[in-house]
Scaffold this active site. Sequence first.
Site, PDB file in Angstrom:
ATOM      1  N   SER A 108       0.812  -1.210   0.000  1.00  0.00           N
ATOM      2  CA  SER A 108       0.000   0.000   0.000  1.00  0.00           C
ATOM      3  C   SER A 108       0.853   1.271   0.000  1.00  0.00           C
ATOM      4  O   SER A 108       1.549   1.552  -0.964  1.00  0.00           O
ATOM      5  CB  SER A 108      -0.969  -0.018   1.180  1.00  0.00           C
ATOM      6  OG  SER A 108      -1.894   1.031   1.103  1.00  0.00           O
ATOM      7  N   ASP A 164      -1.948   6.395  -3.607  1.00  0.00           N
ATOM      8  CA  ASP A 164      -0.863   5.654  -2.979  1.00  0.00           C
ATOM      9  C   ASP A 164      -0.537   4.461  -3.869  1.00  0.00           C
ATOM     10  O   ASP A 164      -1.042   4.349  -4.990  1.00  0.00           O
ATOM     11  CB  ASP A 164      -1.238   5.220  -1.560  1.00  0.00           C
ATOM     12  CG  ASP A 164      -2.461   4.310  -1.523  1.00  0.00           C
ATOM     13  OD1 ASP A 164      -3.248   4.339  -2.486  1.00  0.00           O
ATOM     14  OD2 ASP A 164      -2.637   3.579  -0.532  1.00  0.00           O
ATOM     15  N   ASP A 205      -1.294   1.274  -4.006  1.00  0.00           N
ATOM     16  CA  ASP A 205      -2.309   0.329  -4.473  1.00  0.00           C
ATOM     17  C   ASP A 205      -3.645   1.000  -4.783  1.00  0.00           C
ATOM     18  O   ASP A 205      -4.641   0.324  -5.026  1.00  0.00           O
ATOM     19  CB  ASP A 205      -2.494  -0.808  -3.467  1.00  0.00           C
ATOM     20  CG  ASP A 205      -3.071  -0.333  -2.131  1.00  0.00           C
ATOM     21  OD1 ASP A 205      -2.902   0.853  -1.802  1.00  0.00           O
ATOM     22  OD2 ASP A 205      -3.687  -1.151  -1.422  1.00  0.00           O
ATOM     23  N   ASP A 260      -5.941   2.539  -3.151  1.00  0.00           N
ATOM     24  CA  ASP A 260      -7.141   2.542  -2.308  1.00  0.00           C
ATOM     25  C   ASP A 260      -7.341   3.908  -1.656  1.00  0.00           C
ATOM     26  O   ASP A 260      -8.364   4.172  -1.035  1.00  0.00           O
ATOM     27  CB  ASP A 260      -7.109   1.423  -1.264  1.00  0.00           C
ATOM     28  CG  ASP A 260      -5.976   1.552  -0.266  1.00  0.00           C
ATOM     29  OD1 ASP A 260      -5.031   2.332  -0.503  1.00  0.00           O
ATOM     30  OD2 ASP A 260      -6.013   0.852   0.762  1.00  0.00           O
TER      31      ASP A 260
END
Length: 466
Positions: free
Chosen positions: A100, A244, A246, A248
């Site tokens: 992440s 970021d 990933d 999300d």
Amino acid sequence: MGKPGKPIISVSGVRGEIGVSLDVRVITQFALAFGSFVGGRTVVIGRDSRTSSPTVRHAVLAGLFATGCHVIDVGLCPTPTILLMAKALHAHGSITITASHNPVEWNGIEFAAASGNLLTQAERDELMRIYETEDFVLAPWNEQGILEIYEDATTHHLDQILRSSWFEPDTVREAGLKVVIDAGNGAGSVISPALLRELGCRVVELNCVTDGNFRRPAEPTPDALGELCETVCASGANIGFAHDGDADRLVIVTERGVPLSGEWTLAFVVDFILSKLKGDIVATVSTSRMLDDIAANHGVTLYRTKVGVGWVVEKMQEIGAAIGGEGTGGVIYPDIHYTTDGIASLAAITQYLAESGGTVTQLVENMPHYEMCRKKLEIPSQEVATQLVESALKLYKETCGTESEPSLELTDGVKRVWRDRWVNIRKSGTEPVIRVFSEAPTAEESEQLCDETLETLMKLMKQISS
């Protein structure tokens, strides 16, 4: 960062620095545990763009195949896309290969249960029991797992966003916005520019190549977005966006090139969604008090939970909330899926901006305003972090209750709350740090409160060390 042999295991999954605190043996052991946990049935996997992700993928496959799982690989995708595909494909679980917002040298795996739902506490406990006791259920030679490749994951995700009950794509198309998108060379690169173009935006791509070489920090803090701010100003864009690693999360840069924290993402989206849907809000204890004012304006209730998407999701499902999220820029849209979704936030915020008829700066000026300060204290281990929070609680309890002293809220860590400000200390579940968040009417007051708290923590840590 990181300690050899000691990956960080938390509500978010397992993370560590590759070759230092995380290696393929740990990954394979967890994959064996997860394959056993789901009974050797269907598991969706996907990964972000980190250079170590292919290695981690093979380690995951080894453990899942050994437990007889049917693995559906959706490829390089954002985390919300992977979880949404687990739901669409009726999988019994999913593993996302990502760290992440952690630095590029980190990686990890995140687990979800049936149909992409985040693990409950009971499920996390059972998975850890299998991992720690090595109570693996291995498949015989003729029942080993198989691999299926699925290539339309991002198309499905985009379709779900465009069909959302709160979204009116034509409103955005008519506005003709110019947008800069900085995907940080992460997984958002494969989907976010496509969505913005579908919405009729003139798109300037920045760091949208998935080569695994992050040219800015994976966490899109204001300090990391200098290039995005310059590009927004130079191109005359209406707004800038950053993900970021990933995708999300999503954060915003104003048309003047001013970076906003993730608190503004959540505040804007909550205000927008509540103008379309009636329902309550769920956020974490360390999220801005802007949400208290927004909740009051819309006549709904704001519920606060521990920090962590899983806690927010559980509360949202319990009360049937309309919207929820964290001040990191992660927002959860129940009518799409119960996970933070930075791609859906692109749709919500572009429509919010289009409907306002103004600028991002004007949206900021019209919102109840507080100043937040976020800092962190690096600590040797999670054990020291636990001792430090306990010592701080003991200290603050001794002075709690007098007229000049704040009240204490212990939902997550230690939160000291005054009439017009607050400070929260808690150990991170994803990094070896203690996080200190504060909020007050002015930036100076907020930073002073944060620094005073850090000074206290450093004194306590010296006492623990000695």
